[in-house]
Design a protein around this motif. Structure first.
Motif, mmCIF file in Angstrom:
data_model
loop_
_atom_site.group_PDB
_atom_site.id
_atom_site.type_symbol
_atom_site.label_atom_id
_atom_site.label_comp_id
_atom_site.label_asym_id
_atom_site.label_seq_id
_atom_site.Cartn_x
_atom_site.Cartn_y
_atom_site.Cartn_z
ATOM 1 N N GLY A 119 0.798 -1.221 0.000
ATOM 2 C CA GLY A 119 0.000 0.000 0.000
ATOM 3 C C GLY A 119 0.827 1.266 0.000
ATOM 4 O O GLY A 119 0.369 2.303 0.504
ATOM 5 N N TRP A 120 2.015 1.192 -0.597
ATOM 6 C CA TRP A 120 2.894 2.355 -0.588
ATOM 7 C C TRP A 120 2.485 3.384 -1.636
ATOM 8 O O TRP A 120 1.800 3.068 -2.616
ATOM 9 C CB TRP A 120 4.341 1.925 -0.785
ATOM 10 N N SER A 121 2.949 4.616 -1.434
ATOM 11 C CA SER A 121 2.628 5.738 -2.321
ATOM 12 C C SER A 121 3.516 5.704 -3.561
ATOM 13 O O SER A 121 4.400 4.860 -3.700
ATOM 14 C CB SER A 121 2.831 7.058 -1.572
ATOM 15 N N ASP A 122 3.290 6.684 -4.443
ATOM 16 C CA ASP A 122 4.161 6.815 -5.617
ATOM 17 C C ASP A 122 5.604 7.081 -5.203
ATOM 18 O O ASP A 122 6.538 6.571 -5.815
ATOM 19 C CB ASP A 122 3.673 7.960 -6.512
ATOM 20 N N ALA A 123 5.775 7.904 -4.179
ATOM 21 C CA ALA A 123 7.107 8.207 -3.645
ATOM 22 C C ALA A 123 7.060 8.103 -2.127
ATOM 23 O O ALA A 123 6.114 8.574 -1.491
ATOM 24 C CB ALA A 123 7.562 9.594 -4.068
ATOM 25 N N ASN A 124 8.095 7.473 -1.547
ATOM 26 C CA ASN A 124 8.123 7.212 -0.109
ATOM 27 C C ASN A 124 9.508 7.544 0.446
ATOM 28 O O ASN A 124 10.525 7.149 -0.140
ATOM 29 C CB ASN A 124 7.821 5.735 0.169
ATOM 30 N N PHE A 125 9.512 8.266 1.565
ATOM 31 C CA PHE A 125 10.765 8.611 2.234
ATOM 32 C C PHE A 125 10.755 7.984 3.623
ATOM 33 O O PHE A 125 9.863 8.275 4.431
ATOM 34 C CB PHE A 125 10.922 10.127 2.345
ATOM 35 N N ILE A 126 11.734 7.128 3.914
ATOM 36 C CA ILE A 126 11.797 6.452 5.203
ATOM 37 C C ILE A 126 12.841 7.161 6.055
ATOM 38 O O ILE A 126 14.022 7.255 5.675
ATOM 39 C CB ILE A 126 12.122 4.945 5.032
ATOM 40 N N ILE A 127 12.403 7.668 7.192
ATOM 41 C CA ILE A 127 13.227 8.506 8.061
ATOM 42 C C ILE A 127 13.985 7.630 9.050
ATOM 43 O O ILE A 127 13.380 6.937 9.872
ATOM 44 C CB ILE A 127 12.338 9.522 8.808
ATOM 45 N N ASP A 128 15.306 7.679 8.992
ATOM 46 C CA ASP A 128 16.118 6.870 9.902
ATOM 47 C C ASP A 128 17.564 7.366 9.862
ATOM 48 O O ASP A 128 18.078 7.669 8.775
ATOM 49 C CB ASP A 128 16.072 5.396 9.499
ATOM 50 N N PRO A 129 18.245 7.452 11.011
ATOM 51 C CA PRO A 129 19.630 7.944 11.013
ATOM 52 C C PRO A 129 20.590 7.075 10.208
ATOM 53 O O PRO A 129 21.549 7.588 9.621
ATOM 54 C CB PRO A 129 20.005 7.949 12.503
ATOM 55 N N GLU A 130 20.381 5.770 10.181
ATOM 56 C CA GLU A 130 21.303 4.866 9.506
ATOM 57 C C GLU A 130 20.759 4.341 8.187
ATOM 58 O O GLU A 130 21.445 4.340 7.171
ATOM 59 C CB GLU A 130 21.649 3.687 10.425
ATOM 60 N N ASN A 131 19.525 3.866 8.193
ATOM 61 C CA ASN A 131 18.959 3.216 7.012
ATOM 62 C C ASN A 131 17.872 4.054 6.344
ATOM 63 O O ASN A 131 16.836 3.534 5.938
ATOM 64 C CB ASN A 131 18.397 1.837 7.374
ATOM 65 N N PHE A 132 18.100 5.360 6.225
ATOM 66 C CA PHE A 132 17.116 6.167 5.504
ATOM 67 C C PHE A 132 17.169 5.783 4.022
ATOM 68 O O PHE A 132 18.213 5.411 3.474
ATOM 69 C CB PHE A 132 17.365 7.658 5.702
ATOM 70 N N PHE A 133 16.001 5.876 3.382
ATOM 71 C CA PHE A 133 15.973 5.598 1.949
ATOM 72 C C PHE A 133 14.728 6.191 1.321
ATOM 73 O O PHE A 133 13.791 6.605 2.011
ATOM 74 C CB PHE A 133 16.063 4.083 1.672
ATOM 75 N N MET A 134 14.751 6.221 -0.004
ATOM 76 C CA MET A 134 13.608 6.672 -0.797
ATOM 77 C C MET A 134 13.241 5.549 -1.761
ATOM 78 O O MET A 134 14.119 4.895 -2.335
ATOM 79 C CB MET A 134 13.958 7.914 -1.613
#
Length: 476
Positions: free
Chosen positions: A270-285
């Motif tokens: 159920g993810w969006s067209d674009a997703n930003f995952i907030i994390d100090p080590e494993n952040f990603f888009m």
């Protein structure tokens, strides 16, 4: 002004000698090709343009893929917006998430930007540009609202599209022409009519290489009297270095990011067209770059954080662990298909000036920022649109060359310093967990307009502030 008066003005302009004769663009990248398209499409007289490219082909590395609202007017007047939509897609939803649980902490739906009247938007030239009425194509006269949502077409495909259009419009493209120097000629000379600009010009020195081994077979100057040089040759710009040496103020982030193109079924989560995952080590888009097909799930640009100073082989060996530890579903390599992987360093830098005489800088040759939020490619395309307006003003006798080129440098530098640089840094600090989520003003605004189409539209159109309308300085 009546139609008859406009026709008389155009006839007079066609009869008058132009203040310069050709624009030399260094670099067949996105900004260089877009500027060439705009110049070649100018009416009633297209502006002659030559592109000088060091390589023998277009760049195929996975880089930008998403082009935000401020870019769309330039695609429209370059005549390529419909083809971008046909070959790519348009994104509506964007979400910021916590790691692990992937709980939403903010996001928006951009459907309110589907039908926007460009007339009156900040930084959009009015009248005669095929923008205010939504007019498209050579013939014009088709009025409609414009879809101003983020457009998506992976950069190598966008470059191919723009090159096709350049060739069709007669733009001269010189491959294997590596720029190694830049300079001016006749800076203080005057033309036969006594006006400035008759003989002044700019040139580049190039090394022409062979196709087999890159051996230099010729070294020569291109350009000279009557020419304007535009440095669109990227972060390692030879034009910028020719003007300022190694002076490129700013800093480099102590993080490496890895950009991949990956087939993975994010839709089942159920993810969006674009997703930003907030994390100090494993952040990603994870952002969609191609729709799903019967044989593949949707193709996503997955860009993630890595430790610096490893080799590409080391990053490649670490990639399965990174995906399994950070992506939803903890996938193993048999559950996705990795197409490309490229490491990048991130920078925040701005040249001392975007103009020295008849030599101009645009996009990455002029300024750099980290890619979170897409402000690098956006800023570059907006630079191009602004410079195009300045060159057209000079070409058509509507603007003083010295005044408007100095304004170009001043205003585009100002936009970088007041919008692009601070916002891109804020975007990176947000996704890398350096900002407290609950107190984040931007995420708070998104939560406030959630479900409010008009409210989200107003917030998203705020990014038009990165533009500047140079036509307001034309002689009326």
């Amino acid at each position: 002004m009546t139609d008859q008066q406009q026709q008389q003005q155009q006839q007079q302009q066609q009869q008058q000698p132009h203040p310069f004769k050709r624009v030399l663009i260094t670099g067949a990248g996105p900004s260089g090709l877009l500027l060439a398209l705009l110049l070649s499409k100018h009416r009633p007289n297209p502006i002659p343009v030559t592109i000088l490219e060091a390589s023998h082909e277009l760049d195929s590395q996975p880089r930008a893929a998403h082009y935000g609202t401020p870019c769309i007017p330039e695609f429209i007047r370059a005549g390529i917006v419909e083809k971008i939509r046909e070959r790519g897609l348009v994104l509506s939803t964007m979400t910021w998430r916590k790691p692990g649980s992937f709980e939403e902490v903010g996001g928006f739906d951009a459907r309110g930007l589907r039908d926007v009247i460009l007339e009156g938007l900040e930084g959009v030239p009015v009248g005669g540009w095929g923008l205010g009425t939504g007019t498209e194509g050579e013939e014009g006269a088709k009025e409609k609202k414009q879809d101003m949502r983020t457009h998506c077409l992976v950069l190598q495909d966008l470059l191919k599209l723009m090159l096709e259009e350049c060739v069709e419009r007669g733009v001269e493209v010189l491959w294997r022409h590596k720029v190694v120097g830049v300079g001016h000629t006749g800076e203080d000379s005057k033309g036969e009519d006594g006006k400035e600009g008759g003989k002044k010009g700019a040139w580049v020195e190039v090394e022409v290489t062979t196709g087999e081994d890159g051996e230099v077979k010729e070294r020569k100057k291109v350009g000279g009297e009557g020419c304007i040089v535009v440095g669109a040759d990227g972060a390692n710009s030879a034009v910028r270095k020719g003007l300022f040496g190694d002076e490129f103020p700013g800093f480099t982030w102590d993080r490496t990011i890895i950009a991949t193109n990956t087939y993975y079924d994010f839709d089942k989560f159920g993810w969006s067209d674009a997703n930003f995952i907030i994390d100090p080590e494993n952040f990603f888009m994870a952002a969609r770059i191609a729709p799903s097909t019967p044989s593949h799930p949707a193709l996503y640009r997955v860009t993630y954080a890595e430790v610096p100073n490893l080799t590409r082989a080391q990053y490649l060996s670490r990639q399965p662990f990174k995906f399994q530890s950070m992506l939803p579903g903890s996938p193993t390599p048999d559950q996705y298909q990795l197409l490309t992987l490229s490491p990048y360093r991130m920078h925040q830098r701005c040249a001392p000036s975007f103009r020295v005489g008849r030599v101009l800088l645009v996009a990455d040759a002029a300024h750099l920022c980290n890619p979170w939020g897409g402000l690098g490619i956006t800023g570059g395309f907006v630079d191009v649109g602004g410079l195009y307006d300045c060159l057209v003003g000079i070409w058509d006798g509507k603007a003083d060359e010295e005044e408007i080129l100095e304004l170009y440098s001043e205003k585009r530098m100002e936009k970088w310093k007041t919008i692009i640089n601070p916002l891109s840094q804020e975007n990176f600090r947000r996704v890398s967990g350096q900002v407290e989520v609950e107190g984040d003003e931007f995420l708070g605004v998104l939560r406030k307009v959630k479900g409010d189409e008009e409210g989200a539209k107003e917030v998203l159109l705020g990014m038009m502030g990165v533009r500047y309308d140079f036509t307001q300085h034309y002689r009326r």
